[in-house]
Motif scaffolding. Structure first.
Motif, PDB file in Angstrom:
ATOM      1  N   SER A  73      44.967 -11.615  35.011  1.00  0.00           N
ATOM      2  CA  SER A  73      44.265 -10.982  33.887  1.00  0.00           C
ATOM      3  C   SER A  73      43.538  -9.725  34.392  1.00  0.00           C
ATOM      4  O   SER A  73      43.059  -9.704  35.518  1.00  0.00           O
ATOM      5  CB  SER A  73      43.272 -11.958  33.276  1.00  0.00           C
ATOM      6  OG  SER A  73      42.440 -12.467  34.273  1.00  0.00           O
ATOM      7  N   PRO A  74      43.486  -8.655  33.589  1.00  0.00           N
ATOM      8  CA  PRO A  74      42.877  -7.410  34.074  1.00  0.00           C
ATOM      9  C   PRO A  74      41.373  -7.550  34.267  1.00  0.00           C
ATOM     10  O   PRO A  74      40.708  -8.232  33.495  1.00  0.00           O
ATOM     11  CB  PRO A  74      43.199  -6.395  32.957  1.00  0.00           C
ATOM     12  CG  PRO A  74      43.442  -7.219  31.747  1.00  0.00           C
ATOM     13  CD  PRO A  74      43.966  -8.533  32.208  1.00  0.00           C
ATOM     14  N   THR A  75      40.849  -6.924  35.329  1.00  0.00           N
ATOM     15  CA  THR A  75      39.394  -6.967  35.548  1.00  0.00           C
ATOM     16  C   THR A  75      38.720  -6.113  34.470  1.00  0.00           C
ATOM     17  O   THR A  75      39.229  -5.059  34.114  1.00  0.00           O
ATOM     18  CB  THR A  75      39.028  -6.410  36.936  1.00  0.00           C
ATOM     19  OG1 THR A  75      39.606  -5.105  37.056  1.00  0.00           O
ATOM     20  CG2 THR A  75      39.543  -7.273  38.057  1.00  0.00           C
ATOM     21  N   SER A  77      36.753  -3.390  32.613  1.00  0.00           N
ATOM     22  CA  SER A  77      36.518  -2.027  33.107  1.00  0.00           C
ATOM     23  C   SER A  77      35.017  -1.767  33.211  1.00  0.00           C
ATOM     24  O   SER A  77      34.249  -2.094  32.318  1.00  0.00           O
ATOM     25  CB  SER A  77      37.179  -1.009  32.172  1.00  0.00           C
ATOM     26  OG  SER A  77      36.485  -0.990  30.944  1.00  0.00           O
TER      27      SER A  77
ATOM     28  N   ARG B 237      48.972  -2.420  30.140  1.00  0.00           N
ATOM     29  CA  ARG B 237      47.765  -2.110  30.921  1.00  0.00           C
ATOM     30  C   ARG B 237      47.471  -0.621  30.848  1.00  0.00           C
ATOM     31  O   ARG B 237      48.276   0.154  30.323  1.00  0.00           O
ATOM     32  CB  ARG B 237      47.967  -2.488  32.396  1.00  0.00           C
ATOM     33  CG  ARG B 237      48.281  -3.934  32.604  1.00  0.00           C
ATOM     34  CD  ARG B 237      47.119  -4.821  32.246  1.00  0.00           C
ATOM     35  NE  ARG B 237      47.411  -6.209  32.516  1.00  0.00           N
ATOM     36  CZ  ARG B 237      47.142  -6.829  33.664  1.00  0.00           C
ATOM     37  NH1 ARG B 237      46.553  -6.181  34.636  1.00  0.00           N
ATOM     38  NH2 ARG B 237      47.443  -8.081  33.815  1.00  0.00           N
ATOM     39  N   GLU B 238      46.346  -0.225  31.467  1.00  0.00           N
ATOM     40  CA  GLU B 238      46.005   1.193  31.498  1.00  0.00           C
ATOM     41  C   GLU B 238      47.003   1.966  32.365  1.00  0.00           C
ATOM     42  O   GLU B 238      47.572   1.428  33.318  1.00  0.00           O
ATOM     43  CB  GLU B 238      44.610   1.377  32.111  1.00  0.00           C
ATOM     44  CG  GLU B 238      43.493   0.962  31.185  1.00  0.00           C
ATOM     45  CD  GLU B 238      42.148   1.258  31.811  1.00  0.00           C
ATOM     46  OE1 GLU B 238      41.298   0.360  31.791  1.00  0.00           O
ATOM     47  OE2 GLU B 238      41.955   2.365  32.329  1.00  0.00           O
ATOM     48  N   SER B 263      45.334   0.733  38.156  1.00  0.00           N
ATOM     49  CA  SER B 263      45.411   0.634  36.701  1.00  0.00           C
ATOM     50  C   SER B 263      44.027   0.186  36.256  1.00  0.00           C
ATOM     51  O   SER B 263      43.689  -0.989  36.306  1.00  0.00           O
ATOM     52  CB  SER B 263      46.475  -0.380  36.295  1.00  0.00           C
ATOM     53  OG  SER B 263      46.349  -0.686  34.927  1.00  0.00           O
ATOM     54  N   GLY B 264      43.184   1.134  35.856  1.00  0.00           N
ATOM     55  CA  GLY B 264      41.795   0.806  35.573  1.00  0.00           C
ATOM     56  C   GLY B 264      41.075   0.530  36.882  1.00  0.00           C
ATOM     57  O   GLY B 264      41.003   1.391  37.753  1.00  0.00           O
ATOM     58  N   GLN B 265      40.581  -0.693  37.047  1.00  0.00           N
ATOM     59  CA  GLN B 265      39.884  -1.067  38.279  1.00  0.00           C
ATOM     60  C   GLN B 265      40.807  -1.780  39.271  1.00  0.00           C
ATOM     61  O   GLN B 265      40.437  -1.974  40.424  1.00  0.00           O
ATOM     62  CB  GLN B 265      38.739  -2.049  37.966  1.00  0.00           C
ATOM     63  CG  GLN B 265      37.700  -1.501  37.043  1.00  0.00           C
ATOM     64  CD  GLN B 265      36.656  -0.742  37.804  1.00  0.00           C
ATOM     65  OE1 GLN B 265      36.266  -1.165  38.886  1.00  0.00           O
ATOM     66  NE2 GLN B 265      36.215   0.370  37.283  1.00  0.00           N
ATOM     67  N   ASP B 266      42.003  -2.198  38.820  1.00  0.00           N
ATOM     68  CA  ASP B 266      42.885  -3.008  39.670  1.00  0.00           C
ATOM     69  C   ASP B 266      43.785  -2.136  40.512  1.00  0.00           C
ATOM     70  O   ASP B 266      44.413  -1.206  39.998  1.00  0.00           O
ATOM     71  CB  ASP B 266      43.779  -3.912  38.805  1.00  0.00           C
ATOM     72  CG  ASP B 266      42.987  -4.799  37.890  1.00  0.00           C
ATOM     73  OD1 ASP B 266      43.330  -4.906  36.706  1.00  0.00           O
ATOM     74  OD2 ASP B 266      41.999  -5.376  38.404  1.00  0.00           O
TER      75      ASP B 266
END
Lengths: 181, 364
Positions: A73-75, A77, B237-238, B263-266
């Motif tokens: 899952s994306p962290t 922002s 995703r971003e 991608s963003g923070q990842d």
């Protein structure tokens, strides 16, 4: 014999304490490792300490612990989190606004009517977008694309023939190096 | 001893011809001098290639690969080691003898089985691998060259009976590796026929799917940055952005840059290089490798064919042998450089007029 009039010759008026530059001391990476995994086996009196090198990407990725963040899952922002700098200065420019449908139609009409006169670069400047964007939305039909490519190749060949032996060698070396990226 | 007989003895010993099985050695063709005045052409190598391999070698081969109960008789092994190209040669020189059985049908069946087992195993092991790469991985595990290598490792090279065929307008050339590759395929089919599908899968697993194949070096991209942008968009995703993580020696003759793609923070992946562009290229490749080469752990790996019963009999009978949980399905593939119709130029089919004109031309 010449007396220095100005302080051109930089002479010290004090004695140095140490004759040589001291040996450089680097911090021990084993003590300051950010990603340390320590596992202790009490019954066998063993401790496993895993300190992976900081810039080595992990070759092992499993479905339970995937190395790719796309599978997790994306962290959330966080705009204030410190991030490394962007690679190129153009990344700091704001993304251009979405082009209106009218502009897209006009761009397509111009490009497809006369691709030689209305080149990608000229249209990009006129409509304030990138040349790649022009290619994407106003792609020429395949035969025309091939014709353009052939013309370009012919022009470049005439230039390449004028190169000397050394230049040709260096360019060939660069191309070969590109293959090993 | 003449030079022909010397060559005969040396060829016979080199090619493991069992002289004890023959009625007469040296053979009649080698010593007979025809009365009609026609010259006697005798080729020792050709003669040795026509002889069947000795029974002891075939039995030893069956025991060596641990399939003595499957390959019960030497005739079965002889059949598995005879390629169909041998028939022409045999018919030409021994027209009165019965045609030897070949491994053509067995090899075809075995090839399909191996393709099935390899595809399902690799798809279960790497659920996010794109189709094009999966096909290449299957070829690496059970393709013709790998089958030929395995046949060599098994020690089937002196047992193979085949005949080299040059390129003809109707068919490509037959190479030694193609003929050798038919042997493990035929053995797979024999295991399936004699025992069961599960045993055939175990055989393929132990000889082919347990081999180490470095997929990471096999996966190359034409434009990894573009592929990554499309992949990240597919995952919702971003947009990926490249950032410089570390650098040294920028204006020297040996700089090193470490670039990460975020991608963003990842951080999706990172790569190093002697130029910024090279490092970014490698970072994009690394991001895609991390996604594609995500492997299912062995204790969770389950393949659909494990649901077939172990015993011989009707494979469609109800009742699962092993409880089966289907694996994770990967995200749908991106269009760019996928195994679609790009770069495929179909041959132009003749129009109706052309067909009719050809027919009329033939009639006239």
């Amino acid at each position: 014999m010449l007396k220095p009039r100005l302080s051109l010759w930089f002479t010290r008026s004090y004695a140095t304490r140490i004759a040589e530059k001291p040996a450089a001391r680097f911090p021990d990476p084993l003590l300051n490792a950010p990603n340390v995994a320590v596992k202790t086996l009490k019954d066998e009196n063993l401790t496993f300490i895993h300190r992976p090198p900081p810039t080595a990407p992990s070759p092992h990725s499993t479905t339970l612990a995937p190395a790719s963040p796309l599978l997790k899952s994306p962290t959330p922002s966080n705009k204030h989190a410190p991030m490394p700098p962007f690679l190129r200065p153009s990344a700091y420019n704001a993304a251009p606004l979405r082009m209106s449908d009218k502009d897209i139609e006009q761009l397509r009409k111009l490009r497809l009517s006369n691709p030689e006169k209305h080149s990608r670069a000229k249209l990009a400047k006129l409509f304030k977008c990138t040349p790649n964007f022009v290619s994407k939305i106003a792609a020429l039909p395949r035969p025309k694309r091939k014709e353009f490519a052939r013309k370009m190749e012919a022009e470049h060949d005439t230039v390449r023939e004028q190169w000397g032996e050394k230049k040709a060698t260096f360019v060939a070396i660069k191309q070969k190096r590109r293959e090993f990226w | 001893m003449g030079h022909v007989s010397k060559r005969l003895y040396s060829s016979a010993s080199k090619l493991a011809v069992s002289t004890s099985r023959l009625k007469q050695f040296p053979p009649k063709e080698a010593i007979l001098v025809p009365d009609s005045g026609k010259p006697n052409f005798f080729d020792p190598e050709l003669w040795a290639a026509l002889q069947p391999p000795p029974t002891s070698a075939l039995t030893a081969f069956a025991h060596r690969i641990g399939l003595a109960n499957v390959l019960s008789s030497a005739d079965v092994v002889r059949r598995a080691c005879t390629h169909k190209s041998f028939l022409n040669l045999h018919a030409k020189y021994y027209p009165s003898s019965p045609t030897p059985p070949t491994n053509a049908n067995l090899a075809t069946l075995g090839n399909s089985l191996m393709g099935l087992f390899a595809s399902e195993h690799l798809h279960a092991a790497y659920p996010h691998l794109p189709t094009r790469v999966l096909k290449a991985a299957v070829s690496a595990h059970v393709g013709p060259l790998t089958c030929a290598s395995v046949a060599q490792e098994m020690g089937a090279v002196p047992l193979l009976r085949w005949h080299r065929q040059p390129t003809t307008p109707m068919s490509p050339a037959l190479l030694h590796s193609d003929a050798l590759a038919s042997i493990p395929r035929a053995i797979t089919a024999l295991v399936y026929q004699e025992i069961s599908l599960q045993s055939a899968r175990k055989f393929v697993q132990s000889f082919f799917l347990s081999r180490q194949v470095d997929l990471r070096s096999m996966i190359r991209f034409r434009d990894p940055k573009r592929a990554l942008i499309e992949t990240v968009e597919k995952f919702g995703r971003e947009r990926p952005k490249s950032r410089l993580l570390k650098e040294t020696g920028r204006y020297s003759n040996s700089p090193v840059f470490v670039v990460g793609i975020f991608s963003g923070q990842d951080k999706l992946g990172e790569g190093f290089g002697s130029s910024l562009k090279m490092a970014e290229y490698r970072a994009a490749e690394d991001s895609l490798h991390r996604l594609y080469l995500t492997r299912t752990p062995d204790h969770l790996l389950q393949v659909p064919s494990s649901t077939f019963p172990f015993k011989q009999g009707n494979i469609y009978k109800t009742g699962l042998e092993v409880p089966y949980t289907p694996g994770v399905l990967g995200e749908a593939e991106i269009l760019y450089a996928s195994s679609g119709r790009s770069n495929i130029v179909a041959p132009k089919r003749p129009t109706l007029e052309e067909i009719e004109a050809r027919r009329e031309g033939l009639d006239v």
